[in-house]
Write a protein that holds these residues in place. Structure first.
Motif, PDB file in Angstrom:
ATOM      1  N   CYS A 464      28.524  18.211   8.861  1.00  0.00           N
ATOM      2  CA  CYS A 464      27.634  18.232   7.696  1.00  0.00           C
ATOM      3  C   CYS A 464      28.360  18.765   6.466  1.00  0.00           C
ATOM      4  O   CYS A 464      29.225  19.620   6.550  1.00  0.00           O
ATOM      5  CB  CYS A 464      26.354  19.024   7.986  1.00  0.00           C
ATOM      6  SG  CYS A 464      26.537  20.801   7.973  1.00  0.00           S
ATOM      7  N   THR A 465      27.950  18.222   5.313  1.00  0.00           N
ATOM      8  CA  THR A 465      28.647  18.520   4.060  1.00  0.00           C
ATOM      9  C   THR A 465      28.625  20.005   3.667  1.00  0.00           C
ATOM     10  O   THR A 465      29.669  20.562   3.328  1.00  0.00           O
ATOM     11  CB  THR A 465      28.059  17.665   2.922  1.00  0.00           C
ATOM     12  OG1 THR A 465      27.820  16.359   3.411  1.00  0.00           O
ATOM     13  CG2 THR A 465      28.993  17.620   1.739  1.00  0.00           C
ATOM     14  N   PRO A 466      27.469  20.675   3.692  1.00  0.00           N
ATOM     15  CA  PRO A 466      27.447  22.065   3.186  1.00  0.00           C
ATOM     16  C   PRO A 466      28.375  22.994   3.952  1.00  0.00           C
ATOM     17  O   PRO A 466      28.993  23.885   3.366  1.00  0.00           O
ATOM     18  CB  PRO A 466      25.989  22.495   3.377  1.00  0.00           C
ATOM     19  CG  PRO A 466      25.227  21.267   3.644  1.00  0.00           C
ATOM     20  CD  PRO A 466      26.157  20.242   4.163  1.00  0.00           C
ATOM     21  N   ARG A 503      20.941  27.470   3.638  1.00  0.00           N
ATOM     22  CA  ARG A 503      19.712  26.676   3.781  1.00  0.00           C
ATOM     23  C   ARG A 503      19.978  25.235   4.186  1.00  0.00           C
ATOM     24  O   ARG A 503      19.142  24.604   4.819  1.00  0.00           O
ATOM     25  CB  ARG A 503      18.948  26.683   2.448  1.00  0.00           C
ATOM     26  CG  ARG A 503      18.404  28.016   2.065  1.00  0.00           C
ATOM     27  CD  ARG A 503      17.086  28.322   2.727  1.00  0.00           C
ATOM     28  NE  ARG A 503      15.972  27.636   2.077  1.00  0.00           N
ATOM     29  CZ  ARG A 503      14.852  27.295   2.704  1.00  0.00           C
ATOM     30  NH1 ARG A 503      14.710  27.531   3.970  1.00  0.00           N
ATOM     31  NH2 ARG A 503      13.877  26.694   2.058  1.00  0.00           N
ATOM     32  N   MET A 504      21.115  24.673   3.803  1.00  0.00           N
ATOM     33  CA  MET A 504      21.319  23.232   3.962  1.00  0.00           C
ATOM     34  C   MET A 504      22.166  22.845   5.177  1.00  0.00           C
ATOM     35  O   MET A 504      22.228  21.675   5.522  1.00  0.00           O
ATOM     36  CB  MET A 504      21.970  22.659   2.690  1.00  0.00           C
ATOM     37  CG  MET A 504      21.110  22.778   1.456  1.00  0.00           C
ATOM     38  SD  MET A 504      19.646  21.708   1.511  1.00  0.00           S
ATOM     39  CE  MET A 504      20.305  20.204   0.764  1.00  0.00           C
TER      40      MET A 504
ATOM     41  N   ARG B  49      23.050  15.746   4.530  1.00  0.00           N
ATOM     42  CA  ARG B  49      22.131  16.818   4.116  1.00  0.00           C
ATOM     43  C   ARG B  49      21.508  16.581   2.743  1.00  0.00           C
ATOM     44  O   ARG B  49      20.938  17.503   2.164  1.00  0.00           O
ATOM     45  CB  ARG B  49      22.807  18.202   4.147  1.00  0.00           C
ATOM     46  CG  ARG B  49      23.576  18.522   5.394  1.00  0.00           C
ATOM     47  CD  ARG B  49      22.808  18.301   6.631  1.00  0.00           C
ATOM     48  NE  ARG B  49      21.998  19.443   7.072  1.00  0.00           N
ATOM     49  CZ  ARG B  49      21.192  19.398   8.122  1.00  0.00           C
ATOM     50  NH1 ARG B  49      21.061  18.282   8.812  1.00  0.00           N
ATOM     51  NH2 ARG B  49      20.488  20.457   8.470  1.00  0.00           N
ATOM     52  N   MET B  52      17.333  16.457   2.866  1.00  0.00           N
ATOM     53  CA  MET B  52      16.614  17.627   3.362  1.00  0.00           C
ATOM     54  C   MET B  52      15.277  17.781   2.636  1.00  0.00           C
ATOM     55  O   MET B  52      15.199  17.691   1.406  1.00  0.00           O
ATOM     56  CB  MET B  52      17.444  18.898   3.155  1.00  0.00           C
ATOM     57  CG  MET B  52      18.767  18.878   3.899  1.00  0.00           C
ATOM     58  SD  MET B  52      18.580  18.776   5.665  1.00  0.00           S
ATOM     59  CE  MET B  52      18.274  20.485   6.051  1.00  0.00           C
ATOM     60  N   PRO B  59      10.058  27.418   8.333  1.00  0.00           N
ATOM     61  CA  PRO B  59      10.887  28.120   7.356  1.00  0.00           C
ATOM     62  C   PRO B  59      12.176  27.361   7.052  1.00  0.00           C
ATOM     63  O   PRO B  59      12.804  27.577   6.027  1.00  0.00           O
ATOM     64  CB  PRO B  59      11.205  29.443   8.062  1.00  0.00           C
ATOM     65  CG  PRO B  59      11.084  29.141   9.525  1.00  0.00           C
ATOM     66  CD  PRO B  59      10.052  28.071   9.647  1.00  0.00           C
ATOM     67  N   LYS B  60      12.547  26.444   7.962  1.00  0.00           N
ATOM     68  CA  LYS B  60      13.809  25.736   7.769  1.00  0.00           C
ATOM     69  C   LYS B  60      13.577  24.373   7.137  1.00  0.00           C
ATOM     70  O   LYS B  60      12.535  23.764   7.326  1.00  0.00           O
ATOM     71  CB  LYS B  60      14.514  25.567   9.114  1.00  0.00           C
ATOM     72  CG  LYS B  60      15.026  26.889   9.650  1.00  0.00           C
ATOM     73  CD  LYS B  60      16.035  26.698  10.763  1.00  0.00           C
ATOM     74  CE  LYS B  60      16.678  28.041  11.079  1.00  0.00           C
ATOM     75  NZ  LYS B  60      17.590  27.986  12.202  1.00  0.00           N
ATOM     76  N   LEU B  61      14.573  23.908   6.397  1.00  0.00           N
ATOM     77  CA  LEU B  61      14.510  22.564   5.846  1.00  0.00           C
ATOM     78  C   LEU B  61      14.843  21.575   6.967  1.00  0.00           C
ATOM     79  O   LEU B  61      15.510  21.920   7.934  1.00  0.00           O
ATOM     80  CB  LEU B  61      15.522  22.425   4.711  1.00  0.00           C
ATOM     81  CG  LEU B  61      15.350  23.421   3.548  1.00  0.00           C
ATOM     82  CD1 LEU B  61      16.494  23.263   2.548  1.00  0.00           C
ATOM     83  CD2 LEU B  61      14.017  23.224   2.859  1.00  0.00           C
TER      84      LEU B  61
END
Lengths: 552, 238
Positions: A464-466, A503-504, B49, B52, B59-61
Motif C-alpha cells: 500500500c502507498t502510505p 489512518r490510511m 488507498r 478509503m 473507527p478505521k477507514l
C-alpha cells in the motif's frame, strides 16, 4: 536428516544424567542451554561439568541442560537444583566452584533466597523454564506436561474448554490483546469442514525474544497448547510459522514434534481417543510483515507474504479460505496451565481487564537483561528497577520503549503506572509482544524515533502507498531533524504525515509505524525543538554540523 | 435470488445487491470515488488507498473497492479530511519515483494526473524520494519505464486473470518493489509474453507504453473491453 551427526564430528548432545549417575541424584546442576547462554559456550560448560564431576568421584550427582533460566545478562548460568544457588558467567575452564557446591548439597537442604529478579516473578507460560530439558518428552511429562490435554480429551467438551479460556480472561499475547476465548469461539462457530490452528512464532520486534525463549526452553508446551486449541475449535491440522532466524528454536521444535508424534501426543488418535491433530513447521524468510496474520497466511500458502484488508478475518476465512485460529506462542504457552490449574486461578492474577501474567524481554541499559514473567498490572518501576536491577552504571532513567516498532517510549514520570493493555495505550504506547527496551540519558529520543522508522520503512512490504512511501518520507523528515537541517515547518509536516500514514495504511505495520514518533513528540518535544531551533542534540548522539561561523 | 441492501453514501439513499462493493454501488449511482489500483474486470486488492471511505460505527477507514455493502451501512465517501488524505496519498505517488508530465507519453491521458487534478492537488510539500530507476525497452513493441510505475499491479492482474499468461509479477519489497517479467528477465526475452498489449492498455500512467509514441501521444481511454472479456470467459466457462 539434519539430526544425523556429520561424519567425524563428535556427537556432543548426549551429556545427561546417565553418564554420571543412574537413579535419583543427590544433587543436580542445571545448565542453561538457551540461545543466549549457548552462545557463551554453555554447552561446553555442561560437558566439562559432567567430566569434572566424574573425575571428582561424584557418582550421585547429575548435570542437566535446561531451558532459559532468565538472567541472560549473567550467562552462562548454572543453578544447583536443590538449593537454588546460582552461578553466573561460568566458564568451561572454571567449573570447580560448581563441582564444590554439588559436593556440599545434603538431603533436606533448604533453598536459599534468590533475590528480587527471581522472587518477584510469577511464572505461568515460563513455569518449566530452567527446570526441564527442552528436548526431553519424559522431562516435560514429569513436570506435569500433557496433564491438561489428557483432562481436555477425557473429561471436557469443546465448549467447556472454550468457556474456560474465556473465563480465564486470557488475551492475545502477540500484542493487540484480543480476547482469546472470543477468538476460539468465533473459529469454532465458523462454517467449514476443515479448520486450522496456526502458531505465530514470527517474532520480529527489535529487542524482543520472548517467543524464541519459549520455543527453545519448552517446545512441547506449545504443541500441547495448540492441541487443546485444536480440540476446542474442531481443527485437525496446525502450523507453526517460525522465523528462520531462530535455528535453535526450529531444531528443538522439530525434535519435539517427532517425539510427540512417536509417543502418540500428535497425529491420529491422540492418547487413544478419536481426536486427531498434527503440526507442521513453516519457516519465515525474514519479513517482519509476515507476523501480520493475513500476510502470515499468504506466506504459509506459498504466496508472497503481504497482508490483505480485513474483514474477512482469518477466524472466518483464513488459511486456504478455511476458518483459522491464529495465536501467538505465549498465548498457547499459557493454555496448558490455565486448563490444569483452572480459569479462576488464572483470572485471579492481574489487574483490570488484563488478567494473568505477561512475559517481557528486558533489554537495553538495564542491569538484568533477560526474560521475566510478571503479573499484569505490575508497575513499570517494579519491573525495571526491582526485577531489572535498575540502570547500568547508575545513570538516570530516561524512557522505556515497549511494543516494538508499533509502540512508544514511556518517560520517567509514568514509571508508577501499571502495565496493562489499557494503561500502555493510554500512555501512547502498546503492549506489543513484550519487548522492553530501557534507555538512559545517553539516548536521543529523536534518534530512537528515527531508528524505528528506519526499521518500518525497511520492513514495509510495499503493497500500500502510505506505508511504502510514507514511512520513508517520515524517516527523511526525522533524518533532516537529526542532522540539524529541519525547520519548524518540517516538524509540522512530520506530524501531519504521521497521522495520514496511521489512518490510511493497510495493515498494522503501517498503522503502527508512526507511534514511536507520536510518543516521543508527546513526551520529548523539547528534544525535537532543541535539534530544530538550537541546532543541538541534548543527548549528544546526533552529529549536527554547526553552521559555518562568519570569519571575524 | 439475490438480497438487495439499502444504504447511504454521502447521505444519499442507494441500493445494491449482496456481494457488491461500496465502490461498485457508488459508481452505479454517479458518486465518484477515486481509485488507481481498482480496475473493473480484475480482482481488487485495496492497495492504492485512494478509495478509503468512512463507515459509521467503525473507527478505521475502509477501502471502498474491498468493502462489501451491508444493510443500513452509512458511508461517507467525501469529506474534508478524506480529501486531505487522498491528496497526500496522490502526492506520495508523485514523490515516490520520477514523474515528469511534460516529457511523458501519457501526458493528458494519465489517470494519476487526472486524479491529482480532480483532487485539487496543486503543489508538492512532501519529501521527494526520486530513486534511480531503470527502463526496460527490450520488448519489440512495448517498453516499461519504472520511473512512472505506481505499483497498482493492474498489469500483473490483467496478464494473469484475463490473458492467462502471468508474465508479470512483482519482486522485492518496500520501496524496492518492482513489477517484473518472467522471474526478472528482460521483457524482450520473456517466453510467456504473448505481446497482447493488455498491460499497456490498463496501465494508469505512462509506465507501460507503446514504442514510437511521442510525448503525450499515448491513447489510453476508458477500457470497456475488460468487463466484456470477463463476461465471455464466464459464459464459456473458462
Amino acid at each position: 536428516m539434519s539430526e544425523m551427526p556429520a561424519a567425524g564430528r563428535p556427537l556432543r548432545r548426549r551429556v545427561i544424567t546417565e553418564e554420571v549417575h543412574e537413579g535419583p541424584a543427590r544433587a543436580t546442576a542445571y545448565v542453561c542451554e538457551a540461545a543466549s547462554c549457548l552462545s557463551a559456550q554453555s554447552h561446553d560448560v555442561t560437558v566439562r561439568l559432567g567430566e569434572r564431576a566424574a573425575e571428582a568421584g561424584l557418582t550421585d550427582v547429575a548435570v542437566k541442560r535446561v531451558g532459559c533460566i532468565g538472567l541472560c545478562a549473567a550467562g552462562p548460568l548454572v543453578e544447583i537444583a536443590e538449593t537454588g544457588q546460582l552461578f553466573e558467567r561460568v566458564r568451561p575452564d572454571d567449573v570447580e566452584p560448581v563441582v564444590g557446591a554439588l559436593k556440599r548439597v545434603k538431603p533436606g537442604d533448604a533453598r536459599r533466597p534468590q533475590g528480587p529478579f527471581f522472587e518477584k516473578q510469577v511464572r505461568v507460560a515460563t513455569e518449566n523454564f530452567g527446570r526441564v530439558d527442552p528436548e526431553s518428552l519424559d522431562d516435560y511429562l514429569a513436570a506435569g506436561g500433557y496433564e491438561a490435554l489428557r483432562r481436555v480429551l477425557s473429561e471436557m467438551t469443546s465448549t467447556e474448554v472454550r468457556d474456560g479460556i474465556t473465563g480465564s480472561g486470557l488475551r492475545g499475547r502477540g500484542g493487540a490483546g484480543y480476547p482469546t476465548g472470543l477468538k476460539w469461539t468465533t473459529v469454532a462457530k465458523a462454517q467449514g469442514a476443515q479448520k486450522y490452528v496456526i502458531c505465530n512464532a514470527d517474532e520480529g520486534d527489535p529487542g524482543a525474544f520472548m517467543d524464541r525463549s519459549v520455543l527453545e526452553s519448552d517446545p512441547y508446551r506449545i504443541l500441547e497448547g495448540m492441541a487443546i486449541a485444536a480440540f476446542a475449535v474442531h481443527a485437525t491440522e496446525g502450523y507453526i510459522y517460525c522465523r528462520a532466524e531462530y535455528p535453535l528454536a526450529v531444531a528443538r521444535l522439530r525434535t519435539a514434534i517427532r517425539l510427540a508424534q512417536r509417543a502418540g501426543y500428535l497425529g491420529a488418535g491422540i492418547m487413544d481417543t478419536s481426536f486427531t491433530f498434527d503440526v507442521q513447521i513453516r519457516l519465515g524468510a525474514g519479513a517482519f510483515v509476515c507476523g501480520e496474520e493475513t500476510a502470515l497466511i499468504a506466506s504459509v500458502e506459498g504466496r508472497r507474504g503481504t497482508p490483505r484488508p480485513r474483514p474477512p478475518y482469518p477466524a472466518v476465512q483464513g488459511l486456504w479460505d478455511c476458518p483459522t485460529l491464529i495465536n501467538n506462542v505465549e498465548t498457547f504457552a499459557s493454555v496448558p496451565a490455565i486448563v490444569r490449574r483452572g480459569p479462576g486461578w488464572y483470572a485471579a492474577i492481574g489487574a483490570g481487564k488484563s488478567r494473568g501474567t505477561k512475559v517481557f524481554a528486558l533489554a537495553g541499559r538495564v542491569v538484568n537483561t533477560g526474560l521475566v514473567e510478571v503479573p499484569m498490572g505490575m508497575a513499570l518501576r517494579e519491573i525495571i528497577f526491582d526485577i531489572g536491577g535498575g540502570i547500568i552504571d547508575g545513570r538516570p532513567f530516561k524512557a522505556v520503549q515497549t511494543g516494538g516498532p508499533s509502540g512508544g517510549c514511556i518517560p520517567a514520570e509514568h514509571l508508577d503506572k501499571p502495565v496493562t493493555y489499557e494503561s500502555l495505550i493510554e500512555l501512547g504506547s502498546f503492549m506489543g509482544s513484550g519487548g522492553m527496551i530501557v534507555m538512559d540519558d545517553t539516548s536521543c529520543m529523536v534518534d530512537v524515533a528515527k531508528y524505528f522508522q528506519d526499521f518500518c520503512r525497511d520492513e514495509s512490504c510495499g503493497k500500500c502507498t502510505p506505508c511504502r512511501v510514507g514511512t520513508t518520507q517520515l524517516w527523511m523528515l526525522l533524518d533532516l531533524i537529526t542532522r540539524g537541517e529541519a525547520t519548524l515547518a518540517d516538524l509540522a509536516q512530520l506530524e501531519r504525515l504521521a497521522g495520514i500514514v496511521q489512518r490510511m495504511s493497510l495493515c498494522g505495520l503501517g498503522q503502527g509505524a508512526p507511534n514511536p514518533i507520536f510518543s516521543t513528540l508527546r513526551y520529548f518535544r523539547d528534544e525535537y525543538l532543541a535539534h530544530i531551533v538550537e541546532k543541538r542534540c541534548p543527548a549528544g548522539v546526533c552529529a549536527i554540523s554547526q553552521p559555518a561561523e562568519v570569519m571575524a | 435470488m439475490t438480497t438487495v441492501y439499502t444504504l447511504t453514501i454521502d447521505g444519499r439513499d442507494v441500493a445494491g445487491s449482496e456481494g457488491q462493493t461500496v465502490m461498485e454501488v457508488a459508481e452505479e449511482n454517479g458518486i465518484a470515488i477515486p481509485g488507481l489500483c481498482h480496475l473493473e474486470g480484475v480482482h481488487d486488492r485495496g492497495a492504492c488507498r485512494l478509495c478509503m471511505v468512512e463507515i459509521a460505527g467503525s473507527p478505521k477507514l475502509a477501502a471502498a473497492c474491498m468493502t462489501t455493502i451491508a444493510e443500513g451501512m452509512e458511508v461517507t465517501a467525501h469529506s474534508e479530511q478524506l480529501l486531505e488524505y487522498r491528496r497526500a496519498v496522490t502526492e506520495m505517488m508523485f514523490m515516490e519515483r520520477n514523474h515528469v508530465c511534460a516529457v511523458c507519453v501519457a501526458n493528458n491521458h494519465c489517470e494519476l494526473q487526472d486524479t491529482a487534478a480532480a483532487l485539487g492537488l496543486t503543489h508538492f510539500d512532501l519529501p521527494r524520494i526520486s530513486p534511480k530507476v531503470d527502463i526496460d525497452a527490450s520488448h519489440r513493441l512495448f517498453a516499461i519505464d519504472h520511473n512512472r510505475c505506481i505499483l497498482c499491479l493492474r498489469c500483473v492482474r490483467v496478464c494473469d486473470e484475463i490473458e492467462g499468461a502471468h508474465t508479470w509479477d512483482i519482486m522485492h519489497r518496500g520501496l524496492e518493489t518492482r513489477v517484473q517479467t518472467d522471474m526478472g528477465i528482460p521483457w524482450g526475452e520473456s517466453t510467456t509474453c504473448t505481446s497482447c498489449g493488455k498491460c499497456v492498455q490498463v496501465c494508469p500512467t505512462g509506465a507501460l507504453f507503446e514504442k514510437g509514441r511521442p510525448v503525450a501521444g499515448g491513447s489510453k481511454t476508458k477500457r470497456p473491453f475488460l468487463p466484456w472479456l470477463k463476461v465471455v470467459q464466464e459464459e464459456r466457462g473458462l
